[in-house]
Design a protein around this motif. Structure first.
Motif, PDB file in Angstrom:
ATOM      1  N   ASP A   1       0.835  -1.207   0.000  1.00 29.36           N
ATOM      2  CA  ASP A   1       0.000   0.000   0.000  1.00 29.36           C
ATOM      3  C   ASP A   1       0.865   1.249   0.000  1.00 29.36           C
ATOM      4  O   ASP A   1       1.944   1.289   0.605  1.00 29.36           O
ATOM      5  CB  ASP A   1      -0.910   0.027   1.232  1.00 29.36           C
ATOM      6  CG  ASP A   1      -1.989  -1.039   1.176  1.00 29.36           C
ATOM      7  OD1 ASP A   1      -2.636  -1.169   0.126  1.00 29.36           O
ATOM      8  OD2 ASP A   1      -2.176  -1.756   2.176  1.00 29.36           O
TER       9      ASP A   1
ATOM     10  N   GLN B   1       0.467   5.687   0.338  1.00 29.64           N
ATOM     11  CA  GLN B   1      -0.419   6.814   0.647  1.00 29.64           C
ATOM     12  C   GLN B   1       0.372   8.115   0.591  1.00 29.64           C
ATOM     13  O   GLN B   1       1.424   8.244   1.217  1.00 29.64           O
ATOM     14  CB  GLN B   1      -1.052   6.649   2.027  1.00 29.64           C
ATOM     15  CG  GLN B   1      -1.981   7.790   2.414  1.00 29.64           C
ATOM     16  CD  GLN B   1      -2.700   7.535   3.727  1.00 29.64           C
ATOM     17  OE1 GLN B   1      -3.424   6.560   3.877  1.00 29.64           O
ATOM     18  NE2 GLN B   1      -2.497   8.411   4.693  1.00 29.64           N
TER      19      GLN B   1
ATOM     20  N   PHE C   1       2.229   1.217  -8.180  1.00 30.06           N
ATOM     21  CA  PHE C   1       0.921   1.171  -7.530  1.00 30.06           C
ATOM     22  C   PHE C   1      -0.125   1.781  -8.457  1.00 30.06           C
ATOM     23  O   PHE C   1       0.199   2.550  -9.352  1.00 30.06           O
ATOM     24  CB  PHE C   1       0.945   1.949  -6.211  1.00 30.06           C
ATOM     25  CG  PHE C   1       2.003   1.492  -5.252  1.00 30.06           C
ATOM     26  CD1 PHE C   1       1.698   0.614  -4.229  1.00 30.06           C
ATOM     27  CD2 PHE C   1       3.320   1.936  -5.376  1.00 30.06           C
ATOM     28  CE1 PHE C   1       2.672   0.180  -3.348  1.00 30.06           C
ATOM     29  CE2 PHE C   1       4.302   1.512  -4.499  1.00 30.06           C
ATOM     30  CZ  PHE C   1       3.978   0.630  -3.489  1.00 30.06           C
TER      31      PHE C   1
ATOM     32  N   ASP D   1      -6.330   3.920  -5.887  1.00 30.47           N
ATOM     33  CA  ASP D   1      -7.527   3.200  -5.457  1.00 30.47           C
ATOM     34  C   ASP D   1      -8.599   4.162  -4.945  1.00 30.47           C
ATOM     35  O   ASP D   1      -9.763   4.067  -5.302  1.00 30.47           O
ATOM     36  CB  ASP D   1      -7.146   2.189  -4.372  1.00 30.47           C
ATOM     37  CG  ASP D   1      -8.286   1.279  -3.993  1.00 30.47           C
ATOM     38  OD1 ASP D   1      -8.868   0.662  -4.890  1.00 30.47           O
ATOM     39  OD2 ASP D   1      -8.609   1.193  -2.787  1.00 30.47           O
TER      40      ASP D   1
ATOM     41  N   LYS E   1      -4.589   7.287  -2.070  1.00 33.36           N
ATOM     42  CA  LYS E   1      -4.265   5.934  -1.637  1.00 33.36           C
ATOM     43  C   LYS E   1      -4.147   5.034  -2.863  1.00 33.36           C
ATOM     44  O   LYS E   1      -4.996   5.082  -3.763  1.00 33.36           O
ATOM     45  CB  LYS E   1      -5.339   5.391  -0.692  1.00 33.36           C
ATOM     46  CG  LYS E   1      -5.457   6.184   0.600  1.00 33.36           C
ATOM     47  CD  LYS E   1      -6.536   5.608   1.505  1.00 33.36           C
ATOM     48  CE  LYS E   1      -6.669   6.413   2.790  1.00 33.36           C
ATOM     49  NZ  LYS E   1      -7.731   5.868   3.686  1.00 33.36           N
TER      50      LYS E   1
ATOM     51  N   THR F   1      -2.611   0.998  -4.376  1.00 35.80           N
ATOM     52  CA  THR F   1      -2.291  -0.383  -4.004  1.00 35.80           C
ATOM     53  C   THR F   1      -1.541  -1.062  -5.131  1.00 35.80           C
ATOM     54  O   THR F   1      -1.629  -0.644  -6.288  1.00 35.80           O
ATOM     55  CB  THR F   1      -3.586  -1.164  -3.677  1.00 35.80           C
ATOM     56  OG1 THR F   1      -3.268  -2.529  -3.426  1.00 35.80           O
ATOM     57  CG2 THR F   1      -4.566  -1.096  -4.827  1.00 35.80           C
TER      58      THR F   1
END
Length: 337
Positions: free
Chosen positions: A40, A42, A87, A90, A104, A106
Protein backbone atom coordinates in the motif's frame (compact mmCIF):
# COMPACT_ATOMS: atom_id res chain seq x y z
CA UNK A 1 29.29 11.70 9.48
CA UNK A 2 27.03 14.00 7.46
CA UNK A 3 23.39 14.42 8.56
CA UNK A 4 20.85 12.30 6.71
CA UNK A 5 18.44 13.77 4.21
CA UNK A 6 15.46 11.94 2.77
CA UNK A 7 13.63 12.63 -0.47
CA UNK A 8 10.78 10.93 -2.29
CA UNK A 9 10.86 10.37 -6.04
CA UNK A 10 7.42 10.07 -7.66
CA UNK A 11 6.66 9.02 -11.24
CA UNK A 12 2.96 9.60 -11.98
CA UNK A 13 1.56 8.10 -15.19
CA UNK A 14 5.08 8.03 -16.62
CA UNK A 15 5.91 11.65 -15.68
CA UNK A 16 8.40 12.63 -12.98
CA UNK A 17 6.42 14.99 -10.73
CA UNK A 18 8.90 15.01 -7.85
CA UNK A 19 9.80 18.69 -8.22
CA UNK A 20 6.17 19.69 -8.76
CA UNK A 21 4.89 18.26 -5.50
CA UNK A 22 7.82 18.33 -3.08
CA UNK A 23 6.73 21.62 -1.49
CA UNK A 24 3.19 20.29 -0.99
CA UNK A 25 4.07 16.83 0.34
CA UNK A 26 2.88 16.50 3.96
CA UNK A 27 3.52 12.80 4.42
CA UNK A 28 4.45 9.64 2.52
CA UNK A 29 3.51 6.14 3.72
CA UNK A 30 4.65 2.89 2.14
CA UNK A 31 3.57 -0.44 3.67
CA UNK A 32 5.59 -3.43 2.49
CA UNK A 33 3.08 -6.13 3.36
CA UNK A 34 3.48 -9.88 3.63
CA UNK A 35 1.32 -12.98 3.52
CA UNK A 36 -1.63 -12.78 1.12
CA UNK A 37 -1.67 -8.99 1.03
CA UNK A 38 -0.92 -6.18 -1.39
CA UNK A 39 1.57 -3.39 -0.79
CA UNK A 40 0.00 0.00 0.00
CA UNK A 41 1.04 3.58 -0.74
CA UNK A 42 -0.42 6.81 0.65
CA UNK A 43 0.45 10.40 -0.28
CA UNK A 44 -0.84 13.32 1.78
CA UNK A 45 -0.56 16.72 0.09
CA UNK A 46 -1.68 20.26 0.85
CA UNK A 47 -3.83 21.74 -1.92
CA UNK A 48 -4.20 25.46 -1.26
CA UNK A 49 -4.30 26.18 -5.01
CA UNK A 50 -6.99 23.55 -5.64
CA UNK A 51 -4.95 21.76 -8.31
CA UNK A 52 -5.55 18.24 -7.01
CA UNK A 53 -9.33 18.67 -7.09
CA UNK A 54 -9.32 20.09 -10.63
CA UNK A 55 -6.68 19.72 -13.37
CA UNK A 56 -4.51 17.35 -11.28
CA UNK A 57 -7.42 15.23 -10.00
CA UNK A 58 -6.19 11.58 -9.79
CA UNK A 59 -8.20 8.94 -11.62
CA UNK A 60 -8.80 5.41 -10.40
CA UNK A 61 -6.13 3.17 -11.89
CA UNK A 62 -3.52 5.91 -12.46
CA UNK A 63 -0.07 4.40 -11.98
CA UNK A 64 2.41 5.69 -9.42
CA UNK A 65 6.03 4.60 -9.07
CA UNK A 66 7.70 5.62 -5.82
CA UNK A 67 11.23 5.57 -4.43
CA UNK A 68 12.73 6.59 -1.09
CA UNK A 69 16.24 8.04 -1.28
CA UNK A 70 18.37 8.59 1.82
CA UNK A 71 21.36 10.90 1.27
CA UNK A 72 24.59 10.92 3.26
CA UNK A 73 23.62 7.87 5.30
CA UNK A 74 27.21 6.76 5.80
CA UNK A 75 29.53 9.15 4.00
CA UNK A 76 29.20 12.50 2.26
CA UNK A 77 27.89 12.12 -1.26
CA UNK A 78 26.47 8.63 -0.72
CA UNK A 79 22.85 7.54 -0.97
CA UNK A 80 20.67 4.50 -0.39
CA UNK A 81 17.42 3.79 -2.21
CA UNK A 82 14.27 1.80 -1.63
CA UNK A 83 12.26 1.06 -4.76
CA UNK A 84 8.73 0.87 -3.40
CA UNK A 85 7.35 -0.46 -6.69
CA UNK A 86 4.39 0.38 -8.91
CA UNK A 87 0.92 1.17 -7.53
CA UNK A 88 -2.49 2.05 -8.94
CA UNK A 89 -4.71 4.74 -7.44
CA UNK A 90 -7.53 3.20 -5.46
CA UNK A 91 -9.16 6.07 -3.53
CA UNK A 92 -8.83 9.85 -3.20
CA UNK A 93 -9.88 11.79 -0.10
CA UNK A 94 -10.29 15.58 0.01
CA UNK A 95 -10.76 17.59 3.20
CA UNK A 96 -10.45 21.15 4.51
CA UNK A 97 -9.65 23.49 6.12
CA UNK A 98 -6.70 23.35 5.51
CA UNK A 99 -7.14 21.90 2.03
CA UNK A 100 -5.62 18.42 2.03
CA UNK A 101 -5.71 15.60 -0.51
CA UNK A 102 -4.89 12.00 0.40
CA UNK A 103 -4.13 9.63 -2.47
CA UNK A 104 -4.26 5.93 -1.64
CA UNK A 105 -2.85 3.37 -4.04
CA UNK A 106 -2.29 -0.38 -4.00
CA UNK A 107 -0.03 -2.85 -5.81
CA UNK A 108 -3.12 -4.72 -7.09
CA UNK A 109 -4.30 -3.39 -10.48
CA UNK A 110 -7.49 -1.35 -10.16
CA UNK A 111 -9.35 -3.37 -12.81
CA UNK A 112 -8.34 -6.71 -11.30
CA UNK A 113 -10.85 -9.08 -9.73
CA UNK A 114 -8.17 -10.93 -7.75
CA UNK A 115 -9.18 -9.44 -4.39
CA UNK A 116 -12.82 -8.35 -4.70
CA UNK A 117 -14.72 -10.80 -6.92
CA UNK A 118 -15.97 -13.98 -5.23
CA UNK A 119 -15.73 -17.07 -7.41
CA UNK A 120 -16.72 -20.73 -7.28
CA UNK A 121 -14.61 -23.19 -9.23
CA UNK A 122 -13.32 -26.76 -8.99
CA UNK A 123 -9.65 -27.33 -9.76
CA UNK A 124 -8.63 -30.93 -10.61
CA UNK A 125 -5.26 -32.62 -11.09
CA UNK A 126 -3.43 -29.31 -10.95
CA UNK A 127 -0.18 -28.03 -9.45
CA UNK A 128 -0.10 -24.97 -7.23
CA UNK A 129 2.02 -23.08 -9.75
CA UNK A 130 -0.61 -23.67 -12.45
CA UNK A 131 -3.32 -22.26 -10.17
CA UNK A 132 -1.08 -19.27 -9.51
CA UNK A 133 -0.32 -18.83 -13.21
CA UNK A 134 -4.01 -18.80 -14.12
CA UNK A 135 -4.88 -16.33 -11.36
CA UNK A 136 -1.93 -14.08 -12.20
CA UNK A 137 -2.89 -14.07 -15.88
CA UNK A 138 -6.49 -13.11 -15.13
CA UNK A 139 -5.29 -10.29 -12.87
CA UNK A 140 -2.76 -8.95 -15.37
CA UNK A 141 0.16 -9.83 -13.10
CA UNK A 142 3.44 -11.63 -13.72
CA UNK A 143 3.95 -14.79 -11.67
CA UNK A 144 7.23 -15.08 -9.77
CA UNK A 145 8.17 -18.38 -8.08
CA UNK A 146 10.53 -18.82 -5.14
CA UNK A 147 9.74 -22.46 -4.38
CA UNK A 148 11.52 -25.76 -3.87
CA UNK A 149 8.29 -27.77 -4.00
CA UNK A 150 5.20 -27.56 -6.22
CA UNK A 151 2.20 -29.32 -4.57
CA UNK A 152 -0.11 -31.37 -6.79
CA UNK A 153 -3.83 -31.36 -5.96
CA UNK A 154 -6.21 -34.12 -7.08
CA UNK A 155 -9.08 -31.74 -6.48
CA UNK A 156 -9.46 -28.45 -4.65
CA UNK A 157 -12.57 -26.28 -4.50
CA UNK A 158 -12.77 -22.51 -4.65
CA UNK A 159 -16.08 -21.76 -2.97
CA UNK A 160 -17.25 -18.14 -3.01
CA UNK A 161 -13.73 -16.88 -2.47
CA UNK A 162 -11.61 -14.23 -4.12
CA UNK A 163 -8.71 -15.57 -6.18
CA UNK A 164 -6.17 -14.11 -3.76
CA UNK A 165 -7.85 -15.56 -0.67
CA UNK A 166 -8.24 -18.96 -2.33
CA UNK A 167 -4.64 -19.09 -3.51
CA UNK A 168 -3.33 -18.18 -0.06
CA UNK A 169 -5.54 -20.76 1.66
CA UNK A 170 -4.57 -23.48 -0.82
CA UNK A 171 -0.85 -22.88 -0.52
CA UNK A 172 -0.57 -22.11 3.18
CA UNK A 173 -0.71 -25.67 4.49
CA UNK A 174 2.48 -26.39 2.55
CA UNK A 175 4.24 -23.39 4.06
CA UNK A 176 3.91 -21.43 0.83
CA UNK A 177 2.60 -17.90 0.90
CA UNK A 178 1.61 -15.25 -1.63
CA UNK A 179 2.26 -11.56 -2.11
CA UNK A 180 1.19 -8.99 -4.69
CA UNK A 181 3.92 -6.43 -5.29
CA UNK A 182 5.15 -4.25 -8.16
CA UNK A 183 2.76 -5.85 -10.69
CA UNK A 184 3.84 -9.36 -9.71
CA UNK A 185 2.14 -12.27 -7.96
CA UNK A 186 4.87 -13.91 -5.91
CA UNK A 187 4.66 -17.43 -4.45
CA UNK A 188 7.40 -18.12 -1.94
CA UNK A 189 8.41 -20.63 0.71
CA UNK A 190 8.83 -18.84 4.05
CA UNK A 191 11.26 -21.48 5.31
CA UNK A 192 13.50 -20.61 2.38
CA UNK A 193 13.36 -16.94 3.37
CA UNK A 194 14.22 -17.81 6.96
CA UNK A 195 17.48 -19.42 5.84
CA UNK A 196 18.87 -16.18 4.41
CA UNK A 197 21.59 -14.33 6.32
CA UNK A 198 20.34 -11.52 8.60
CA UNK A 199 20.82 -8.10 7.04
CA UNK A 200 21.63 -6.51 10.41
CA UNK A 201 21.48 -6.87 14.20
CA UNK A 202 19.18 -4.68 16.28
CA UNK A 203 20.38 -4.36 19.87
CA UNK A 204 18.44 -3.00 22.82
CA UNK A 205 19.88 0.42 23.63
CA UNK A 206 20.82 1.33 20.07
CA UNK A 207 20.16 5.05 19.70
CA UNK A 208 18.28 4.64 16.44
CA UNK A 209 15.66 2.32 18.03
CA UNK A 210 12.65 4.44 19.00
CA UNK A 211 10.46 1.76 20.62
CA UNK A 212 9.94 -1.99 20.78
CA UNK A 213 7.57 -4.65 22.09
CA UNK A 214 7.63 -8.46 22.10
CA UNK A 215 5.01 -11.11 22.79
CA UNK A 216 5.28 -14.81 23.53
CA UNK A 217 2.18 -16.98 23.36
CA UNK A 218 1.67 -20.65 24.12
CA UNK A 219 -1.95 -20.85 23.00
CA UNK A 220 -2.30 -22.78 19.73
CA UNK A 221 1.40 -22.23 19.07
CA UNK A 222 3.26 -24.96 20.93
CA UNK A 223 2.65 -28.33 19.29
CA UNK A 224 5.48 -30.80 19.82
CA UNK A 225 4.93 -32.77 16.61
CA UNK A 226 2.54 -33.30 13.70
CA UNK A 227 1.07 -36.58 12.48
CA UNK A 228 -0.56 -36.86 9.05
CA UNK A 229 -2.58 -39.91 8.05
CA UNK A 230 -4.74 -40.63 5.02
CA UNK A 231 -6.43 -43.79 3.76
CA UNK A 232 -6.53 -43.84 -0.05
CA UNK A 233 -9.59 -45.87 -1.04
CA UNK A 234 -8.43 -46.12 -4.64
CA UNK A 235 -5.35 -48.19 -3.78
CA UNK A 236 -6.55 -49.36 -0.36
CA UNK A 237 -3.47 -48.04 1.36
CA UNK A 238 -2.83 -45.82 4.40
CA UNK A 239 -0.19 -43.13 4.16
CA UNK A 240 1.24 -42.08 7.50
CA UNK A 241 4.06 -39.81 8.65
CA UNK A 242 5.06 -37.95 11.80
CA UNK A 243 7.37 -34.96 12.03
CA UNK A 244 8.98 -33.90 15.31
CA UNK A 245 11.60 -31.14 15.15
CA UNK A 246 14.81 -31.03 17.20
CA UNK A 247 14.30 -29.26 20.52
CA UNK A 248 10.55 -29.59 20.10
CA UNK A 249 8.42 -27.51 22.50
CA UNK A 250 6.33 -29.23 25.11
CA UNK A 251 2.80 -29.68 23.87
CA UNK A 252 0.29 -31.98 22.21
CA UNK A 253 0.68 -33.70 18.86
CA UNK A 254 -1.13 -32.02 15.97
CA UNK A 255 -3.08 -34.73 14.11
CA UNK A 256 -4.32 -34.20 10.56
CA UNK A 257 -6.31 -36.30 8.14
CA UNK A 258 -5.42 -34.76 4.77
CA UNK A 259 -5.35 -36.18 1.25
CA UNK A 260 -1.81 -37.22 0.30
CA UNK A 261 -0.44 -39.63 -2.30
CA UNK A 262 2.67 -40.96 -0.54
CA UNK A 263 4.41 -41.21 2.82
CA UNK A 264 6.93 -38.62 1.61
CA UNK A 265 4.15 -36.18 0.87
CA UNK A 266 2.60 -36.90 4.26
CA UNK A 267 5.94 -36.14 5.94
CA UNK A 268 6.35 -32.87 4.02
CA UNK A 269 2.80 -31.85 4.93
CA UNK A 270 3.41 -32.71 8.59
CA UNK A 271 6.53 -30.53 8.66
CA UNK A 272 4.89 -27.57 6.95
CA UNK A 273 1.69 -27.82 9.01
CA UNK A 274 3.63 -27.85 12.27
CA UNK A 275 5.49 -24.72 11.17
CA UNK A 276 2.22 -22.98 10.34
CA UNK A 277 0.84 -23.71 13.81
CA UNK A 278 3.99 -22.84 15.75
CA UNK A 279 5.52 -19.97 13.81
CA UNK A 280 3.53 -17.22 15.55
CA UNK A 281 4.73 -18.19 19.02
CA UNK A 282 7.15 -15.24 19.39
CA UNK A 283 6.47 -11.92 17.69
CA UNK A 284 7.68 -8.37 17.98
CA UNK A 285 7.34 -4.79 16.77
CA UNK A 286 10.23 -2.35 16.44
CA UNK A 287 10.14 1.31 15.43
CA UNK A 288 13.36 3.03 14.50
CA UNK A 289 14.94 5.78 12.47
CA UNK A 290 14.22 5.24 8.78
CA UNK A 291 16.13 2.40 7.17
CA UNK A 292 15.58 1.50 3.50
CA UNK A 293 17.24 -1.89 4.09
CA UNK A 294 14.42 -3.16 6.31
CA UNK A 295 12.05 -4.90 3.91
CA UNK A 296 9.42 -7.62 4.14
CA UNK A 297 10.83 -11.13 3.72
CA UNK A 298 14.32 -10.32 5.01
CA UNK A 299 15.76 -11.50 8.34
CA UNK A 300 17.40 -9.67 11.24
CA UNK A 301 19.04 -10.61 14.53
CA UNK A 302 17.70 -9.24 17.81
CA UNK A 303 20.13 -8.83 20.72
CA UNK A 304 19.95 -7.57 24.30
CA UNK A 305 16.36 -8.81 24.79
CA UNK A 306 17.02 -11.86 26.95
CA UNK A 307 14.84 -14.81 25.96
CA UNK A 308 13.61 -12.81 22.97
CA UNK A 309 17.08 -12.76 21.41
CA UNK A 310 17.45 -14.57 18.12
CA UNK A 311 16.78 -14.48 14.41
CA UNK A 312 13.54 -12.95 13.12
CA UNK A 313 11.72 -12.71 9.80
CA UNK A 314 10.32 -9.30 8.84
CA UNK A 315 6.61 -9.81 8.12
CA UNK A 316 5.69 -6.17 7.45
CA UNK A 317 7.74 -3.00 7.02
CA UNK A 318 6.13 0.44 7.14
CA UNK A 319 8.17 3.39 5.88
CA UNK A 320 6.90 6.87 6.78
CA UNK A 321 8.36 10.20 5.69
CA UNK A 322 6.79 13.02 7.70
CA UNK A 323 8.94 15.57 9.50
CA UNK A 324 11.69 12.99 9.18
CA UNK A 325 11.91 9.36 8.13
CA UNK A 326 10.94 6.39 10.32
CA UNK A 327 10.49 2.66 9.78
CA UNK A 328 8.29 0.27 11.76
CA UNK A 329 8.58 -3.49 11.37
CA UNK A 330 6.54 -6.44 12.63
CA UNK A 331 8.65 -9.56 13.05
CA UNK A 332 8.34 -13.18 14.12
CA UNK A 333 11.01 -15.45 15.51
CA UNK A 334 12.45 -18.02 13.13
CA UNK A 335 11.70 -21.58 14.24
CA UNK A 336 14.66 -23.26 12.59
CA UNK A 337 12.66 -26.05 10.93
Amino acid sequence: MEPRQTKINIIYEGKNITQDIQENMLSFNFIDNGTGLADDLQLQLQDREGLWVSSWMPQKGDRIKAEIVVLNRKYEGTEEKLNCGTFEVDTVNVSGKPDIVIIKATSIPANSSIRRELKTKAWENVNLTQIGRDIAGTAGLKQVLELDFDPLYDRVNQNQQSDLSFLQQTSQKYGITTKVTDQKLVLFDEYRLEQTNPIKTLTRGDQYILSYSFDSTLIDASYSACEVSYYDTRVRKTYLATYKPPNAPNGPVLKLNERVSSNNEAYRLAQKSLREKNKQAVKGKISLMGDVNLQQGLTINVNGMGDFNGKYLIETAKHVVKDGYSTSITIRKVLGY
